[in-house]
Enzyme design. Structure first.
Site, PDB file in Angstrom:
ATOM      1  N   LYS A 255       0.852  -1.207   0.000  1.00  0.00           N
ATOM      2  CA  LYS A 255       0.000   0.000   0.000  1.00  0.00           C
ATOM      3  C   LYS A 255       0.883   1.251   0.000  1.00  0.00           C
ATOM      4  O   LYS A 255       0.656   2.189  -0.769  1.00  0.00           O
ATOM      5  CB  LYS A 255      -0.879  -0.013   1.241  1.00  0.00           C
ATOM      6  CG  LYS A 255      -1.465   1.345   1.613  1.00  0.00           C
ATOM      7  CD  LYS A 255      -2.305   1.327   2.844  1.00  0.00           C
ATOM      8  CE  LYS A 255      -1.544   1.474   4.132  1.00  0.00           C
ATOM      9  NZ  LYS A 255      -1.210   2.864   4.536  1.00  0.00           N
ATOM     10  N   ASN A 256       1.934   1.249   0.833  1.00  0.00           N
ATOM     11  CA  ASN A 256       2.735   2.471   0.991  1.00  0.00           C
ATOM     12  C   ASN A 256       3.734   2.690  -0.119  1.00  0.00           C
ATOM     13  O   ASN A 256       4.429   3.711  -0.135  1.00  0.00           O
ATOM     14  CB  ASN A 256       3.426   2.464   2.362  1.00  0.00           C
ATOM     15  CG  ASN A 256       2.418   2.673   3.481  1.00  0.00           C
ATOM     16  OD1 ASN A 256       1.251   3.005   3.221  1.00  0.00           O
ATOM     17  ND2 ASN A 256       2.829   2.444   4.712  1.00  0.00           N
TER      18      ASN A 256
ATOM     19  N   CYS B  86      -4.592  12.275  12.629  1.00  0.00           N
ATOM     20  CA  CYS B  86      -5.325  11.007  12.613  1.00  0.00           C
ATOM     21  C   CYS B  86      -5.126  10.396  13.993  1.00  0.00           C
ATOM     22  O   CYS B  86      -4.484  10.988  14.863  1.00  0.00           O
ATOM     23  CB  CYS B  86      -4.831  10.123  11.489  1.00  0.00           C
ATOM     24  SG  CYS B  86      -3.324   9.275  11.872  1.00  0.00           S
TER      25      CYS B  86
ATOM     26  N   ARG C  41       0.574  14.578  12.872  1.00  0.00           N
ATOM     27  CA  ARG C  41       1.068  14.307  11.520  1.00  0.00           C
ATOM     28  C   ARG C  41       0.988  15.526  10.596  1.00  0.00           C
ATOM     29  O   ARG C  41       0.324  15.526   9.584  1.00  0.00           O
ATOM     30  CB  ARG C  41       0.341  13.111  10.919  1.00  0.00           C
ATOM     31  CG  ARG C  41       0.516  11.870  11.779  1.00  0.00           C
ATOM     32  CD  ARG C  41      -0.158  10.663  11.211  1.00  0.00           C
ATOM     33  NE  ARG C  41       0.558  10.144  10.043  1.00  0.00           N
ATOM     34  CZ  ARG C  41       0.114   9.110   9.323  1.00  0.00           C
ATOM     35  NH1 ARG C  41      -1.026   8.546   9.623  1.00  0.00           N
ATOM     36  NH2 ARG C  41       0.807   8.672   8.282  1.00  0.00           N
TER      37      ARG C  41
ATOM     38  N   ASP D 189       5.261   0.686  11.981  1.00  0.00           N
ATOM     39  CA  ASP D 189       4.038   0.025  11.491  1.00  0.00           C
ATOM     40  C   ASP D 189       3.958  -1.432  11.943  1.00  0.00           C
ATOM     41  O   ASP D 189       2.949  -2.090  11.690  1.00  0.00           O
ATOM     42  CB  ASP D 189       3.978   0.078   9.958  1.00  0.00           C
ATOM     43  CG  ASP D 189       3.728   1.486   9.480  1.00  0.00           C
ATOM     44  OD1 ASP D 189       3.851   1.732   8.264  1.00  0.00           O
ATOM     45  OD2 ASP D 189       3.419   2.359  10.317  1.00  0.00           O
TER      46      ASP D 189
ATOM     47  N   ARG E 288      -8.340  -0.606   5.214  1.00  0.00           N
ATOM     48  CA  ARG E 288      -7.580   0.488   4.583  1.00  0.00           C
ATOM     49  C   ARG E 288      -6.225  -0.008   4.106  1.00  0.00           C
ATOM     50  O   ARG E 288      -5.619   0.565   3.212  1.00  0.00           O
ATOM     51  CB  ARG E 288      -7.357   1.621   5.584  1.00  0.00           C
ATOM     52  CG  ARG E 288      -8.624   2.328   5.984  1.00  0.00           C
ATOM     53  CD  ARG E 288      -8.331   3.587   6.736  1.00  0.00           C
ATOM     54  NE  ARG E 288      -7.388   4.421   5.994  1.00  0.00           N
ATOM     55  CZ  ARG E 288      -7.029   5.627   6.396  1.00  0.00           C
ATOM     56  NH1 ARG E 288      -7.506   6.110   7.526  1.00  0.00           N
ATOM     57  NH2 ARG E 288      -6.192   6.354   5.694  1.00  0.00           N
TER      58      ARG E 288
HETATM   59  C1  EPZ Z   1       4.492   6.995   6.247  1.00  0.00           C
HETATM   60  O1  EPZ Z   1       3.688   8.005   6.810  1.00  0.00           O
HETATM   61  C2  EPZ Z   1       3.606   5.759   6.167  1.00  0.00           C
HETATM   62  N1  EPZ Z   1       2.470   6.044   5.287  1.00  0.00           N
HETATM   63  C3  EPZ Z   1       3.106   5.384   7.559  1.00  0.00           C
HETATM   64  O2  EPZ Z   1       2.340   4.190   7.449  1.00  0.00           O
HETATM   65  C4  EPZ Z   1       4.328   5.114   8.439  1.00  0.00           C
HETATM   66  O3  EPZ Z   1       3.899   4.824   9.750  1.00  0.00           O
HETATM   67  C5  EPZ Z   1       5.237   6.347   8.453  1.00  0.00           C
HETATM   68  O4  EPZ Z   1       5.607   6.695   7.098  1.00  0.00           O
HETATM   69  C6  EPZ Z   1       6.512   6.116   9.251  1.00  0.00           C
HETATM   70  O5  EPZ Z   1       7.211   5.020   8.702  1.00  0.00           O
HETATM   71  C7  EPZ Z   1       2.671   6.053   3.938  1.00  0.00           C
HETATM   72  O6  EPZ Z   1       3.774   5.821   3.450  1.00  0.00           O
HETATM   73  C8  EPZ Z   1       1.478   6.369   3.093  1.00  0.00           C
HETATM   74  P1  EPZ Z   1       6.433  10.449   8.269  1.00  0.00           P
HETATM   75  P2  EPZ Z   1       4.228   9.534   6.805  1.00  0.00           P
HETATM   76  O7  EPZ Z   1       6.266  11.699   7.462  1.00  0.00           O
HETATM   77  O8  EPZ Z   1       5.092   9.760   5.640  1.00  0.00           O
HETATM   78  C9  EPZ Z   1       6.476  13.829  11.593  1.00  0.00           C
HETATM   79  C10 EPZ Z   1       0.532   2.759   7.835  1.00  0.00           C
HETATM   80  O9  EPZ Z   1       0.157   2.210   8.880  1.00  0.00           O
HETATM   81  N2  EPZ Z   1       6.355  14.773  10.459  1.00  0.00           N
HETATM   82  O10 EPZ Z   1       7.630   9.593   8.017  1.00  0.00           O
HETATM   83  O11 EPZ Z   1       3.044  10.401   7.030  1.00  0.00           O
HETATM   84  C11 EPZ Z   1       5.241  12.953  11.734  1.00  0.00           C
HETATM   85  O12 EPZ Z   1       4.253  13.615  12.500  1.00  0.00           O
HETATM   86  C12 EPZ Z   1       0.965   4.207   7.854  1.00  0.00           C
HETATM   87  O13 EPZ Z   1       0.618   2.206   6.703  1.00  0.00           O
HETATM   88  C13 EPZ Z   1       6.368  16.140  10.709  1.00  0.00           C
HETATM   89  O14 EPZ Z   1       6.479  16.578  11.857  1.00  0.00           O
HETATM   90  O15 EPZ Z   1       5.126   9.550   8.117  1.00  0.00           O
HETATM   91  C14 EPZ Z   1       5.774  11.725  12.421  1.00  0.00           C
HETATM   92  O16 EPZ Z   1       5.835  11.955  13.809  1.00  0.00           O
HETATM   93  C15 EPZ Z   1       0.740   4.837   9.221  1.00  0.00           C
HETATM   94  N3  EPZ Z   1       6.257  17.004   9.662  1.00  0.00           N
HETATM   95  C16 EPZ Z   1       7.201  11.598  11.855  1.00  0.00           C
HETATM   96  O17 EPZ Z   1       7.536  12.885  11.325  1.00  0.00           O
HETATM   97  C17 EPZ Z   1       6.133  16.557   8.361  1.00  0.00           C
HETATM   98  O18 EPZ Z   1       6.050  17.408   7.444  1.00  0.00           O
HETATM   99  C18 EPZ Z   1       7.344  10.571  10.733  1.00  0.00           C
HETATM  100  O19 EPZ Z   1       6.323  10.853   9.808  1.00  0.00           O
HETATM  101  C19 EPZ Z   1       6.124  15.171   8.133  1.00  0.00           C
HETATM  102  C20 EPZ Z   1       6.243  14.299   9.184  1.00  0.00           C
END
Ligand code: EPZ
Length: 418
Positions: free
Chosen positions: A22-23, A116, A121, A306, A398
């Protein structure tokens, strides 16, 4: 039907073919906006988030044909470069269209993705990166507007913290920017590597994906291509734990063991036998006791956040106490309250959970709160004494394709009920 009923205590036996990730499919679908030529994507899983992304692309002007796991997509021209609230609120990964829209049309208008269950996020790092590439970004009435009427300009973008979709968004935007872009402190996830492979097949010039520094030489335009999505390492990891937890033996087909190094290492420490069979299959079983093993989530190649909830389900059956530390998201312990309803003894202190092992959970009626928490509850139910009913399994849908069918196919007593 939005509930699953699971009769615990069955050992799982047999083999499961792992679906596309999915990701990896979410950014791949967004990347099709970068060209006006036809794109073919293979091994797209039938999960709700991808249906949402496909709907978003069509609202932006894409023509999309589905044939099993194959999608043929062409966006000859982009109508409204806008991702509306009613779509984005159901799937925050819609922010992945930001980079492609600005790069292709010079404009993007995307509803601010709400938080969420697992955390606030924000996407501030995506926006700061686009500004570094010369876009002007402003927010009004719950929408983000990014404008680059003269096109994007290559630059160095150093991420304050590692972000997976932030890295993907900026990598896509940079493919059509003028000059060279360097992404520093980039995410190293396999899904980032897969996206870079697809973009390079489209004529992009990306080097270093999978490492912390990625270099992108901008090109005039990208052309059509065919790309097969990588296997879903989190789905695979979930099934590895299912086998270890129930004491059965599973063979997972069409998977890349290299993407699961941290999870396999921890499972071996916990007493599971994990055998890597050539490059595309893994066999897992567990005869002896489950040993308590501490886990701290980290960005790839560390132990994936995850997989944190799923690991906790396993540790409830361990022969002693263990600790799980969540370092990526600020609120990713929602599964704890539900596991407690099944008899688990788990203490929370900030981002650290202490799991008391040594007792068998008992079936109960529980409620899913987010995608991976629902996977955790399914795992706990498979090993629990008696029957468990999990409500709100739309969370599960999802990100997992036909999970109950795959589990029933290897001996689990699971069915979907209203
Ligand atoms: C991706 O989400 C995945 N989703 C998530 O999978 C996964 O948990 C996550 O990466 C971490 O590995 C997809 O790829 C679609 P991040 P993403 O940006 O990119 C903070 C699942 O279960 N952050 O790496 O949204 C954020 O709040 C899902 O399949 C900021 O502060 O995660 C988090 O604490 C859940 N500002 C951390 O960084 C930003 O602009 C990592 O988030 C972006 C992120």
């Amino acid at each position: 039907m939005k509930k699953l009923e699971i009769e615990g205590g069955r050992k799982l036996q047999g083999s499961i073919r792992i679906s596309g990730a999915k990701n990896a499919a979410l950014p791949a679908l967004a990347a099709t906006l970068l060209t006006d030529e036809p794109m073919v994507l293979e091994r797209i899983p039938a999960v709700a988030d991808l249906k949402t992304m496909e709907g978003l692309l069509q609202s932006l002007g894409a023509e999309l044909e589905s044939e099993g796991e194959r999608r043929t997509i062409v966006t000859r021209e982009i109508g409204t470069a806008e991702a509306p609230y009613e779509l984005v609120k159901t799937m925050r990964a819609s922010s992945l269209v930001l980079g492609p829209l600005v790069a292709r049309t010079g404009r993007a208008r995307v509803s601010v993705p709400g938080g969420c269950a697992i955390g606030a996020r924000p996407i501030n790092l995506h926006l700061a990166g686009l500004e570094k590439l010369g876009a002007t970004v402003r927010q009004e009435a719950g929408y983000i507007e990014a404008l680059a009427p003269l096109g994007l300009q290559g630059a160095t973008v150093a991420f304050q913290r590692i972000t997976v979709t932030g890295t993907e968004d900026l990598m896509m935007a940079a493919t059509l920017a003028k000059g060279e872009t360097i992404l520093e402190n980039a995410a190293r996830e396999p899904e980032v590597v897969d996206l870079a492979a697809m973009l390079n097949a489209m004529g992009a010039r990306i080097e270093g994906a999978g490492q912390s520094t990625i270099r992108i030489q901008g090109v005039e335009r990208l052309h059509g291509a065919t790309h097969r999505i990588i296997a879903d390492r989190i789905e695979a990891g979930t099934f590895l734990i299912a086998a270890a937890l129930t004491g059965g033996e599973l063979t997972l087909e069409d998977v890349n063991p290299e993407h699961l190094g941290a999870v396999i290492a921890k499972l071996r420490q916990a007493g599971a036998e994990v055998e890597v069979l050539n490059g595309t299959a893994i066999r897992v079983s567990r005869q002896g006791e489950i040993r308590p093993v501490d886990v701290t989530t980290e960005e790839h190649p560390g132990f994936p956040t995850d997989m944190q909830a799923q690991w906790m389900a396993l540790m409830t059956a361990a022969s002693g106490d263990s600790h799980v530390v969540e370092t990526i998201f600020e609120n990713r312990f929602m599964h704890v309250a539900e596991l407690t309803r099944m008899g688990a003894e788990i203490e929370l202190a900030g981002n650290c959970a202490t799991i008391r092992g040594g007792k068998r959970l008992s079936g109960a009626t529980v409620m899913a709160s987010d995608l991976r928490a629902s996977a955790c509850l399914v795992l706990a139910a498979l090993a629990a004494e008696g029957t468990t009913v999990i409500d709100r399994v739309y969370h599960l849908d999802r990100g997992y394709e036909r999970l109950e069918e795959k589990l029933a196919g290897v001996g689990a007593a699971v069915r979907r009920i209203d």
